[in-house]
Design a protein around this motif. Sequence first.
Motif, mmCIF file in Angstrom:
data_model
loop_
_atom_site.group_PDB
_atom_site.id
_atom_site.type_symbol
_atom_site.label_atom_id
_atom_site.label_comp_id
_atom_site.label_asym_id
_atom_site.label_seq_id
_atom_site.Cartn_x
_atom_site.Cartn_y
_atom_site.Cartn_z
ATOM 1 N N THR A 83 80.698 12.444 23.506
ATOM 2 C CA THR A 83 79.628 12.814 22.591
ATOM 3 C C THR A 83 78.549 11.747 22.641
ATOM 4 O O THR A 83 78.845 10.557 22.586
ATOM 5 C CB THR A 83 80.153 12.951 21.147
ATOM 6 N N ALA A 84 77.299 12.192 22.783
ATOM 7 C CA ALA A 84 76.161 11.271 22.828
ATOM 8 C C ALA A 84 75.130 11.747 21.811
ATOM 9 O O ALA A 84 74.248 12.542 22.116
ATOM 10 C CB ALA A 84 75.556 11.235 24.228
ATOM 11 N N GLY A 85 75.277 11.287 20.569
ATOM 12 C CA GLY A 85 74.359 11.705 19.512
ATOM 13 C C GLY A 85 74.554 13.170 19.174
ATOM 14 O O GLY A 85 75.608 13.572 18.696
ATOM 15 N N ASP A 86 73.543 14.006 19.487
ATOM 16 C CA ASP A 86 73.598 15.413 19.087
ATOM 17 C C ASP A 86 73.969 16.336 20.240
ATOM 18 O O ASP A 86 73.677 17.528 20.203
ATOM 19 C CB ASP A 86 72.261 15.842 18.471
ATOM 20 N N VAL A 87 74.632 15.779 21.273
ATOM 21 C CA VAL A 87 75.085 16.610 22.386
ATOM 22 C C VAL A 87 76.483 16.158 22.819
ATOM 23 O O VAL A 87 76.806 14.972 22.727
ATOM 24 C CB VAL A 87 74.068 16.565 23.563
ATOM 25 N N ALA A 88 77.315 17.109 23.231
ATOM 26 C CA ALA A 88 78.673 16.775 23.647
ATOM 27 C C ALA A 88 79.022 17.523 24.927
ATOM 28 O O ALA A 88 78.538 18.636 25.170
ATOM 29 C CB ALA A 88 79.672 17.140 22.545
ATOM 30 N N LEU A 89 79.838 16.870 25.757
ATOM 31 C CA LEU A 89 80.344 17.474 26.994
ATOM 32 C C LEU A 89 81.857 17.514 26.875
ATOM 33 O O LEU A 89 82.476 16.483 26.613
ATOM 34 C CB LEU A 89 79.929 16.623 28.196
ATOM 35 N N VAL A 117 75.601 21.487 21.475
ATOM 36 C CA VAL A 117 74.508 20.725 20.853
ATOM 37 C C VAL A 117 74.485 20.961 19.342
ATOM 38 O O VAL A 117 74.899 22.007 18.850
ATOM 39 C CB VAL A 117 73.122 21.089 21.430
ATOM 40 N N LYS A 118 73.984 19.955 18.650
ATOM 41 C CA LYS A 118 73.810 20.062 17.201
ATOM 42 C C LYS A 118 72.361 20.432 16.931
ATOM 43 O O LYS A 118 71.440 19.747 17.383
ATOM 44 C CB LYS A 118 74.143 18.729 16.525
ATOM 45 N N GLU B 34 71.436 7.003 22.863
ATOM 46 C CA GLU B 34 72.856 7.226 22.554
ATOM 47 C C GLU B 34 73.673 7.639 23.779
ATOM 48 O O GLU B 34 74.831 8.025 23.649
ATOM 49 C CB GLU B 34 72.974 8.333 21.497
ATOM 50 N N VAL B 36 75.919 8.279 27.073
ATOM 51 C CA VAL B 36 77.246 7.854 27.514
ATOM 52 C C VAL B 36 77.269 7.950 29.037
ATOM 53 O O VAL B 36 76.907 8.988 29.598
ATOM 54 C CB VAL B 36 78.343 8.786 26.938
ATOM 55 N N VAL B 105 74.440 15.766 31.719
ATOM 56 C CA VAL B 105 73.859 16.510 30.601
ATOM 57 C C VAL B 105 72.550 15.828 30.228
ATOM 58 O O VAL B 105 72.513 14.611 30.015
ATOM 59 C CB VAL B 105 74.802 16.535 29.379
ATOM 60 N N ALA B 117 71.790 12.296 28.712
ATOM 61 C CA ALA B 117 72.566 12.021 27.502
ATOM 62 C C ALA B 117 73.993 11.665 27.911
ATOM 63 O O ALA B 117 74.618 10.786 27.333
ATOM 64 C CB ALA B 117 72.562 13.221 26.571
ATOM 65 N N ILE B 118 74.503 12.373 28.925
ATOM 66 C CA ILE B 118 75.845 12.104 29.438
ATOM 67 C C ILE B 118 75.783 12.106 30.964
ATOM 68 O O ILE B 118 75.264 13.048 31.574
ATOM 69 C CB ILE B 118 76.873 13.137 28.927
#
Lengths: 139, 126
Positions: A83-89, A117-118, B34, B36, B105, B117-118
């Motif tokens: 998770t990187a802030g408002d996005v996740a893989l 995404v959030k 932020e 990763v 991503v 972001a990723i």
Amino acid sequence: MTTFTVDFDPNNPDLTDDTWTQNEIFLQVFNSGDGELFNALYREDSISNFSGEPLTGEARLKFFKEFLATKPKLEAKVTFHYTAGDVALIGVDYAIDGVNAEGEPFHLEGVCTDVLVKGEDGRWLMAIDRPVAKSGLVA
Amino acid sequence: MTQLTNDVEKHTALYVEAFNRGDADAVNAFYTDEAVAVWEPGKPLTGQARIDSVKEFLSFGPKMTAVPRQSFVTKDTALLIVDWSIETVDEDGNPETLKGVGVDVLRLGADGNWRYAIDDPYGQAE
């Protein structure tokens, strides 16, 4: 009426920021067979590759309704998540068992990469899914 | 959507250019605050550790090639699957080739720029 064993409001879908909950909601909604509700886990512009090609908007909804109408069963296990802030893989190993239009059983399995995404309203939804089948057709 | 896809693909090329120049500040500017990065499988880095890792890695003078295999672009989020390889040297100065299939991503910032972001360079097995 489908009941969910995880905290989930069908009128205000939110996959949450918790990986286990995300996967559990995704599975339970898929397995409910309700294509319209499953589509509500995605944003309007989100891209789903479940059909074997990237679908968005109305085309995605149409596919989900047809695909889930026969109630295929999905199993998925999370293999990694970032998770990187408002996005996740998240990565999952998945398997789908169902019956095709001719009434013959099918089995699909593979790995799937999901991007969540959030939104500005704080809800987490699917932005992109990308299943890669190891056997059988793409889905 | 076509325009955004072009922009995202340009982003990969610009990133490779900055990487091959050895410009750590420019490379780090391609990431969200932020972000990763998982340059070593199973060891995600964020913040200062991620920034420092870029500087250390670029000090060996690595050269990268990267070709996007697939791209999926929504209005503010993108997933790129990228075939990449890097020619570098190991700690003893011996030539070393790294390669993989990256899963990236990206997010579109309020300033209209895409950023990683990723960054998961070994995100896909083959």
